[in-house]
Design an enzyme around this catalytic site. Structure first.
Site, PDB file in Angstrom:
ATOM      1  N   GLY A 271       0.291  -0.756  -9.237  1.00 54.84           N
ATOM      2  CA  GLY A 271       0.665  -1.332  -7.783  1.00 54.84           C
ATOM      3  C   GLY A 271       2.130  -1.951  -7.533  1.00 54.84           C
ATOM      4  O   GLY A 271       3.050  -1.084  -7.417  1.00 54.84           O
TER       5      GLY A 271
ATOM      6  N   GLU B  48      -0.268  -6.257  -3.762  1.00 55.01           N
ATOM      7  CA  GLU B  48       0.436  -7.250  -2.717  1.00 55.01           C
ATOM      8  C   GLU B  48      -0.003  -6.492  -1.162  1.00 55.01           C
ATOM      9  O   GLU B  48       0.983  -5.718  -0.936  1.00 55.01           O
ATOM     10  CB  GLU B  48       1.922  -7.102  -2.929  1.00 55.01           C
ATOM     11  CG  GLU B  48       2.290  -7.546  -4.451  1.00 55.01           C
ATOM     12  CD  GLU B  48       3.572  -7.558  -4.755  1.00 55.01           C
ATOM     13  OE1 GLU B  48       4.654  -7.711  -3.828  1.00 55.01           O
ATOM     14  OE2 GLU B  48       4.053  -7.517  -5.907  1.00 55.01           O
TER      15      GLU B  48
END
Length: 607
Positions: free
Chosen positions: A338, A381
């Site tokens: 990620g 996020e």
């Protein structure tokens, strides 16, 4: 916005004599009964965290509340939230704030505080009356039992023993709490907790109950890690010291796995997060295959001192990490997926968590490098909030994803997550169920940096990684202490929280004021990106001129930078230990000096 903690009573409850009928209430409240109870949520020796819960036990609404109590000399409140707290000497008063004064029948509200000193509250009053609805005046609550000791630790059990509490009416029994939740009530001073998970960290406290059913303050906490499991054990200090190694750092930054050896950092860390794998079509995938497992290293570039050959099955960073682990067997490596750039794929992954987890395990356990990785780290996020893109997966998505990863990877792998440190009211921590997800994860890397920066191009100048709040901070809740406190209040055990340190600074240009709060004209120039620069550059190019909120800042010419130094890191590590945190992590290795002085500061500070 006003900063609010949703404080839950996570640890032992000290039910103080508090009240039935509210004698000094207004006429409209005359028939309203209410109680107030105190919980000691944490204790770090020189101070503690506390929470009061006010409950309307009557049949009519309560429109306001005031809790009063006495502390023994030397004990005081140092900060509070969700109430206005004042004192006159050792007598303390807490009044509701605007949003939490009205309580319907059966409703309750909590407010919290941090305190210093060894004492516990006494002589409680609620709206001028008693606090528990009928305890005998002067009947003192029992003392705290001794801090438990752990013995006979196995994969699935631990024996706890503690010294007895005292009470003027006699002790009836003891509640044993694991990670803040009661797991047993016993009449003696020993208890064996079974059915635990191997290789897992637990925290135990004990509280006594007297013959009047009053509970006393919680004992000190003992940390226990069951045996077995494949998780990476922390260092000699018992704390995690984890660093991110970036896949792309081998290019412009010319930073390679061998630099961990030459800098002396490899002997001082416990874990490495390899960043980043990508998330595409709801699945984990390797991002840059050349950097990860194809690049050939010469003998002088290699950790082992042996050159790669054209036909060997694994080269690149993965092979170098394998060599590093052979040289430093204590290091555990996690594959992190990620990050800021690649978090957009998590929304699709959340639609089928089991399939996502299966794809991730396939990458981690690829036969070419299955021995390299000890676990997985998810850097989303942000769940149900906005980062580079906005996610609308809902508040349960992160918990569901975490559970699926644990189910797929089992107990022999580490499963962790890097998460937001937005401690503001209604902010990113409130957007997802981080408390519920924590049961499936070994720890959280709480990203306590990047709070402020030159994306606000005219300022005000502010430190990007403040440890605490300070007068003039641009956004309430944007600091490490508030973020950690909020996560604890949501049920995340302290030992599962790692404090984040940035090995870089953020800065502005066009600044004339040295102190924080000045105006600017834009982002300061940086080597790779405007507004950001490595510590190894800033320490000489723009030396520190002051400190604020536990971090440092520097004003040089018309530039203003904030960054952490060995000195401020030492202070942050002391704070982390006092909070009972599991350790620290940092972003990222290449920002440090050639001799690894920031890694050394974290290592020394955690001992």
């Amino acid at each position: 916005m006003r900063f609010r903690h949703r404080v839950a009573a996570l640890a032992a409850c000290l039910s103080l004599p508090l009240a039935g009928l509210v004698g000094l209430a207004s006429p409209a409240q005359a028939a309203t009964s209410a109680t107030a109870t105190f919980s000691k949520t944490s204790d770090w020796g020189t101070g503690f965290g506390g929470s009061w819960t006010v409950k309307n036990t009557g049949t009519t609404s309560l429109s306001s509340w005031t809790v009063e109590w006495d502390f023994p000399s030397g004990t005081k409140v140092t900060s509070a939230w969700d109430a206005t707290v004042t004192n006159s000497g050792d007598h303390w008063t807490a009044k509701n704030v605007g949003w939490n004064g009205t309580l319907a029948p059966g409703a309750s509200v909590s407010f919290g505080f941090n305190g210093s000193g060894p004492g516990s509250p006494s002589n409680c009053k609620l709206n001028g009356g008693s606090c528990d609805g009928g305890s005998t005046p002067g009947d003192a609550a029992p003392s705290a039992p001794g801090t438990p000791t752990a013995s006979d630790v196995t994969d699935t059990s631990v024996k706890l023993s503690w010294s007895a509490a005292t009470d003027d009416k006699g002790i009836k029994n003891y509640d044993v709490l694991r990670d803040g939740t009661k797991v047993a009530t016993v009449t003696g001073t020993t208890y064996t907790n079974t059915g635990l998970t191997k290789g897992t960290d637990y925290s135990y406290t004990v509280q006594a109950r007297d013959t009047a059913d009053q509970t006393g303050p919680a004992s000190g906490a003992v940390q226990v890690r069951t045996t077995g499991g494949g998780g990476g054990e922390p260092g000699p200090s018992g704390k995690v010291n984890l660093g991110y190694f970036t896949e792309w750092g081998i290019y412009g930054r010319n930073y390679h796995v061998k630099n961990l050896v030459t800098s002396g950092s490899a002997s001082k860390i416990t874990h490495i997060n390899y960043a980043f794998g990508n998330v595409k079509n709801g699945q984990c995938t390797v991002d840059d295959t050349f950097a990860a497992y194809e690049k050939a290293y010469t003998a002088d570039q290699s950790v082992s001192g042996t050159a790669d050959t054209w036909d060997q099955p694994l080269r690149g960073n993965f092979n170098q990490l394998r060599q590093l682990k052979a040289k430093y067997p204590h290091i555990k490596v996690l594959y992190s997926f990620g990050g800021w750039t690649y978090s957009g794929g998590f929304g699709q992954a959340a639609q089928n968590p089991a399939a996502f987890a299966k794809s991730c395990k396939a990458v981690v356990e690829d036969p070419r490098w299955a021995d390299v990785f000890d676990g997985i780290d998810i850097d989303w996020e942000y769940p149900n909030a906005c980062g580079l893109t906005c996610d609308t997966s809902g508040p349960a998505a992160f918990k569901n994803l975490s559970q699926a990863l644990r189910n797929e990877f089992g107990s022999n792998y580490l499963v962790t997550a890097a998460i937001t440190a937005d401690g503001s009211s209604g902010g990113k921590i409130d957007a997802a169920d981080y408390g519920g997800a924590s049961q499936y994860l070994d720890w959280y890397n709480v990203m306590t940096y990047d709070y402020f920066g030159a994306w606000a191009n005219t300022g005000p100048t502010a430190p990007h990684s403040p440890l605490t709040s300070y007068s003039g901070i641009p956004t309430a809740g944007f600091n490490s202490a508030d973020a950690i406190a909020k996560l604890k209040a949501k049920g995340v055990p302290s030992a599962k929280l790692l404090l984040g340190i940035g090995f870089y600074g953020r800065g502005w240009t066009g600044v004339t004021q040295s102190a924080p709060g000045g105006t600017a004209t834009g982002a300061a120039p940086g080597t790779y990106e405007a507004g950001i620069e490595d510590y190894k550059v800033l320490k000489n190019a723009c030396p520190v001129t002051g400190t604020v909120a536990g971090t440092a800042y520097a004003h040089c010419g018309n530039q203003w930078w904030s960054y952490d130094t060995p000195s401020t890191i030492a202070g942050k590590m002391t704070w982390a230990k006092n909070q009972g945190l599991g350790g620290a992590f940092f972003w990222e290795f290449s920002g440090d000096t050639a001799n690894g002085e920031l890694v050394s500061a974290i290592n020394s500070g955690l001992k």
